[in-house]
Design a protein around this motif. Structure first.
Motif, PDB file in Angstrom:
ATOM      1  N   PRO A   1      -3.363  21.502  16.548  1.00 61.46           N
ATOM      2  CA  PRO A   1      -2.310  22.527  16.621  1.00 61.46           C
ATOM      3  C   PRO A   1      -0.969  21.985  17.086  1.00 61.46           C
ATOM      4  N   ASP A   2      -0.950  20.809  17.722  1.00 66.49           N
ATOM      5  CA  ASP A   2       0.298  20.236  18.224  1.00 66.49           C
ATOM      6  C   ASP A   2       0.938  19.268  17.235  1.00 66.49           C
ATOM      7  N   ALA A   3       0.490  19.263  15.983  1.00 71.03           N
ATOM      8  CA  ALA A   3       0.939  18.264  15.017  1.00 71.03           C
ATOM      9  C   ALA A   3       2.453  18.286  14.814  1.00 71.03           C
ATOM     10  N   ASP A   4       3.064  19.458  14.845  1.00 70.40           N
ATOM     11  CA  ASP A   4       4.497  19.562  14.573  1.00 70.40           C
ATOM     12  C   ASP A   4       5.350  18.883  15.639  1.00 70.40           C
ATOM     13  N   SER A   5       4.778  18.646  16.809  1.00 71.74           N
ATOM     14  CA  SER A   5       5.543  18.025  17.890  1.00 71.74           C
ATOM     15  C   SER A   5       5.481  16.501  17.855  1.00 71.74           C
ATOM     16  N   LEU A   6       4.681  15.944  16.948  1.00 66.58           N
ATOM     17  CA  LEU A   6       4.477  14.502  16.906  1.00 66.58           C
ATOM     18  C   LEU A   6       5.397  13.818  15.895  1.00 66.58           C
ATOM     19  N   ARG A   7       5.763  12.583  16.205  1.00 66.57           N
ATOM     20  CA  ARG A   7       6.517  11.762  15.251  1.00 66.57           C
ATOM     21  C   ARG A   7       5.726  11.619  13.957  1.00 66.57           C
ATOM     22  N   ARG A   8       6.439  11.612  12.853  1.00 66.85           N
ATOM     23  CA  ARG A   8       5.827  11.417  11.548  1.00 66.85           C
ATOM     24  C   ARG A   8       5.952   9.940  11.158  1.00 66.85           C
ATOM     25  N   GLY A   9       4.824   9.269  11.049  1.00 69.09           N
ATOM     26  CA  GLY A   9       4.830   7.882  10.627  1.00 69.09           C
ATOM     27  C   GLY A   9       4.748   7.776   9.122  1.00 69.09           C
ATOM     28  N   ALA A  10       4.846   6.548   8.605  1.00 71.65           N
ATOM     29  CA  ALA A  10       4.587   6.333   7.184  1.00 71.65           C
ATOM     30  C   ALA A  10       3.167   6.800   6.876  1.00 71.65           C
ATOM     31  N   PRO A  11       2.932   7.423   5.719  1.00 70.81           N
ATOM     32  CA  PRO A  11       1.624   8.034   5.464  1.00 70.81           C
ATOM     33  C   PRO A  11       0.514   7.049   5.137  1.00 70.81           C
ATOM     34  N   VAL A  12       0.846   5.781   4.924  1.00 75.82           N
ATOM     35  CA  VAL A  12      -0.177   4.752   4.753  1.00 75.82           C
ATOM     36  C   VAL A  12       0.098   3.641   5.753  1.00 75.82           C
TER      37      VAL A  12
END
Length: 287
Positions: free
Chosen positions: A59-70
């Motif tokens: 549920p806290d995914a929106d608060s996390l940095r988005r890394g490269a997807p691979v």
């Protein structure tokens, strides 16, 4: 299904995002969205683990940095001048075969990470591109249909380029393409089936890039000279493509190189969007 990697650089959590937007922690079945994971029926594995109750929601995914997807690809292969309007704006002839160059895999960063203007640079440029991620080993593909079976998914790439280094300093293009931070990727790897379910054709995806809210690129993959599956087929004649490899398939018109806009400077903000593939936002800094 979409795959992503969330969290601090070097400690990203592999996740899957379902059609309802639920984010699932994949650590019970893989330690990363890696080539080996992509080669092992990732969608089937996620569905099986979810049915077994082995995956939990984040549920806290929106608060996390988005890394490269691979995770770090083995190689990044790029195609130059693959859009008719981009070739025209640069005064280049339409290629009769794909123009191929390589980009240092260490340039791959998250979609919202800072992009650094290299020291001594006066011509750092942007390029929104459709990236293809390989899912299974491709060797000597005989047709586009065969090549398409090796595609794990698609993502947005920003093929950041230093044009003086690339074009005015002799040698090959690579040194103008391989400066640190020069390949924001993501936010998601979107499977071909997911695009198909959404009614999105990878050969007709709108691509849009702005700099400081000014539209610089507003194109579509329909203007490609060589389509994604044909690029995979072509490359497989010259090199083995391995799971996790990334192919950047070229950019539409609107780059600074064409002389219609200033090059990037520290403090600029670059934003990219592609239908079905999400968005990126980078602030430009100095190396």
């Amino acid at each position: 299904m979409r795959f992503a990697r969330l969290g601090p650089a070097g400690r990203e959590i592999p996740v899957a995002i379902d059609t309802d937007g639920e984010v699932l922690d994949l650590r019970p079945i893989t330690n990363d969205v890696s080539g080996s994971f992509l080669a092992s029926d990732p969608v089937g594995r996620v569905q099986h683990a979810r049915s077994a109750g082995d995956l939990r929601s984040m549920p806290d995914a929106d608060s996390l940095r988005r890394g490269a997807p691979v995770a770090r690809p083995g190689k990044v292969v790029c195609i130059g001048l693959n859009y008719r309007d981009h070739a025209a704006e640069t005064g280049a002839d339409i290629p009769t075969e794909p123009i191929v160059f390589m980009k240092d895999p260490m340039t791959v960063i998250g979609p919202d990470d800072e992009v650094l203007v290299p020291r001594g640079s006066t011509k750092t440029d942007w390029e929104i591109e459709l990236a293809v991620v390989i899912g299974t080993t491709a060797r000597y593909c005989e047709s586009e249909d065969e090549a398409a079976t090796h595609i794990a998914g698609y993502a947005i790439a920003n093929d950041v380029s230093e044009r003086e280094f690339q074009l005015e300093r002799g040698g090959q293009w690579d040194k103008g393409k391989s400066c640190e931070t020069f390949n924001p990727l993501g936010p998601w790897l979107v499977t071909p089936a997911s695009l198909d379910d959404a009614g999105i054709d990878p050969t007709a995806i709108p691509l849009r890039l702005t700099v400081n809210s000014e539209v610089r690129q507003d194109g579509t993959t329909a203007d490609m000279i060589f389509r994604p599956a044909e690029i995979v087929r072509y490359l497989s004649q010259f090199m083995v493509l391995y799971p996790g490899d990334v192919i950047s398939t070229g950019t539409p018109a609107g780059v600074a190189l064409a002389g219609n806009a200033p090059y990037l400077q520290p403090g600029d903000v670059v934003e990219l969007t592609a239908e079905g593939l999400g968005s990126q936002r980078q602030t430009v800094g100095a190396a």
